[in-house]
Enzyme design. Sequence first.
Site, short mmCIF file in Angstrom:
data_model
loop_
_atom_site.label_atom_id
_atom_site.label_comp_id
_atom_site.label_asym_id
_atom_site.label_seq_id
_atom_site.Cartn_x
_atom_site.Cartn_y
_atom_site.Cartn_z
N TYR A 203 -0.69 8.63 -2.51
CA TYR A 203 -0.73 8.30 -3.94
C TYR A 203 -2.00 8.87 -4.57
O TYR A 203 -2.06 9.04 -5.78
CB TYR A 203 -0.76 6.77 -4.12
CG TYR A 203 0.57 6.06 -4.07
CD1 TYR A 203 1.67 6.61 -3.40
CD2 TYR A 203 0.73 4.82 -4.67
CE1 TYR A 203 2.88 5.93 -3.34
CE2 TYR A 203 1.93 4.14 -4.63
CZ TYR A 203 3.00 4.69 -3.97
OH TYR A 203 4.20 4.01 -3.92
N GLY A 204 -3.02 9.11 -3.74
CA GLY A 204 -4.36 9.42 -4.23
C GLY A 204 -4.50 10.74 -4.98
O GLY A 204 -5.52 10.98 -5.62
N CYS B 246 -4.64 -1.50 -1.80
CA CYS B 246 -4.76 -0.05 -1.99
C CYS B 246 -5.72 0.18 -3.16
O CYS B 246 -5.48 -0.33 -4.27
CB CYS B 246 -3.38 0.52 -2.31
SG CYS B 246 -3.39 2.26 -2.77
N CYS C 25 -10.86 3.10 -0.11
CA CYS C 25 -9.45 3.39 0.19
C CYS C 25 -9.16 2.59 1.46
O CYS C 25 -9.95 2.63 2.41
CB CYS C 25 -9.25 4.89 0.43
SG CYS C 25 -7.68 5.28 1.25
N THR C 26 -8.06 1.86 1.45
CA THR C 26 -7.81 0.94 2.56
C THR C 26 -7.50 1.65 3.88
O THR C 26 -7.47 1.00 4.93
CB THR C 26 -6.67 -0.04 2.21
OG1 THR C 26 -5.54 0.72 1.78
CG2 THR C 26 -7.11 -0.98 1.10
N HIS C 27 -7.28 2.95 3.83
CA HIS C 27 -7.10 3.69 5.09
C HIS C 27 -8.44 3.87 5.83
O HIS C 27 -8.46 4.00 7.04
CB HIS C 27 -6.50 5.07 4.83
CG HIS C 27 -5.01 5.05 4.60
ND1 HIS C 27 -4.44 4.53 3.48
CD2 HIS C 27 -3.98 5.50 5.38
CE1 HIS C 27 -3.12 4.66 3.55
NE2 HIS C 27 -2.82 5.24 4.70
N ASP D 187 0.88 -1.17 0.00
CA ASP D 187 0.00 0.00 0.00
C ASP D 187 0.91 1.22 0.00
O ASP D 187 2.13 1.10 0.17
CB ASP D 187 -0.88 -0.03 1.26
CG ASP D 187 -1.79 1.19 1.39
OD1 ASP D 187 -2.28 1.68 0.35
OD2 ASP D 187 -2.00 1.68 2.52
N SER D 188 0.31 2.41 -0.14
CA SER D 188 1.12 3.62 -0.02
C SER D 188 1.49 3.88 1.44
O SER D 188 2.40 4.66 1.71
CB SER D 188 0.34 4.83 -0.56
OG SER D 188 -0.83 5.00 0.21
N THR E 210 -6.27 2.98 -4.72
CA THR E 210 -5.64 3.87 -5.69
C THR E 210 -4.75 3.08 -6.65
O THR E 210 -4.77 3.29 -7.86
CB THR E 210 -4.82 4.93 -4.94
OG1 THR E 210 -5.68 5.58 -4.00
CG2 THR E 210 -4.24 5.95 -5.88
N1 DGL Z 1 -4.63 3.40 0.98
C1 DGL Z 1 -4.68 3.96 -0.32
C2 DGL Z 1 -5.93 3.52 -1.08
O1 DGL Z 1 -6.49 2.49 -0.77
C3 DGL Z 1 -4.56 5.42 -0.54
C4 DGL Z 1 -3.90 6.39 0.24
C5 DGL Z 1 -3.12 7.41 -0.60
O2 DGL Z 1 -3.71 8.38 -1.09
O3 DGL Z 1 -1.93 7.20 -0.70
O4 DGL Z 1 -6.37 4.17 -1.98
#
Ligand code: DGL
Length: 273
Positions: free
Chosen positions: A42-43, A73, A183-185, A10-11, A75
Amino acid sequence: MDPRPIGVFDSGIGGLMAVRMLRHLLPGGPILYLGDTARMPYGDRPAGEIDRLTGELTGWLLRQNVKALIAACGTISCNAGETLQQLPVPCFDVVTAAAEAAAQATRNGKVGLAATSATIRSGCFAEEIERRTGQAVTAVPCPLLAPMIEHGAGPDDPALAAAVAEYCQPLLQSGVDTVVLGCTHYPLIAELFTRILGPEVSLIDCAGEAAKAAAEAMKEQHLLAEGNDPAVTEYRFTALPPQAARQTARRMLGEDFTPRLLPLEKLTAFSTE
Ligand code: DGL
């Protein structure tokens, strides 16, 4: 039986939600986690750049001899198709499994999607859901959330709560009964979404769903390791997560979490560009 590790990436810390599910479903592991914290988010990046960075992450993981990969992730899953389709080992993304889970969970066919700007812009997540429900998805970009969560903001943080409340407005107005946390966050703050959307709205954790699909497929392909001991997990990050984020990770994993630094040069030295 295959003792090589499963690579999860993931990022940042969002992909840890997939690790939690994998450890629950596949004791015996091992798991190698990689978070590109030095270059998150990354988003907000263009698709081509996300694809290039993903090539560096998967390149390093493949050099560590992983037997399978989980792109934990949204993204990356939606913007790095070129890299993800050319991998020499099975790779599972978060889109198909989460779209499937949403279609099964919804009762009125109205599904919402909360994700990063790059994921929403790609359209791929919404398309996968719409193909299954036959109804338009209410898709909301939430650019502030992942960086705030990555820096340790939790469900009780007032600024984070205000941002989530604003992003949830279109979801509330459209009458969705299911929301994909794309988004996994975001599953790290699922209770905040529930507080705002109400307990009757089902939330889909895209990382957990991806891990379930990966575990299922790996069983079928005889890619599992032997043993029933808790999976040995190594956590590598291109910048060490701040203390508050480490606490979030510890709380979520329910055990000790020791991140180790992976200097960025280890990824970029092999880059073709
Ligand atoms: N966890 C990432 C996702 O699922 C994104 C977070 C980011 O923007 O880096 O999209």
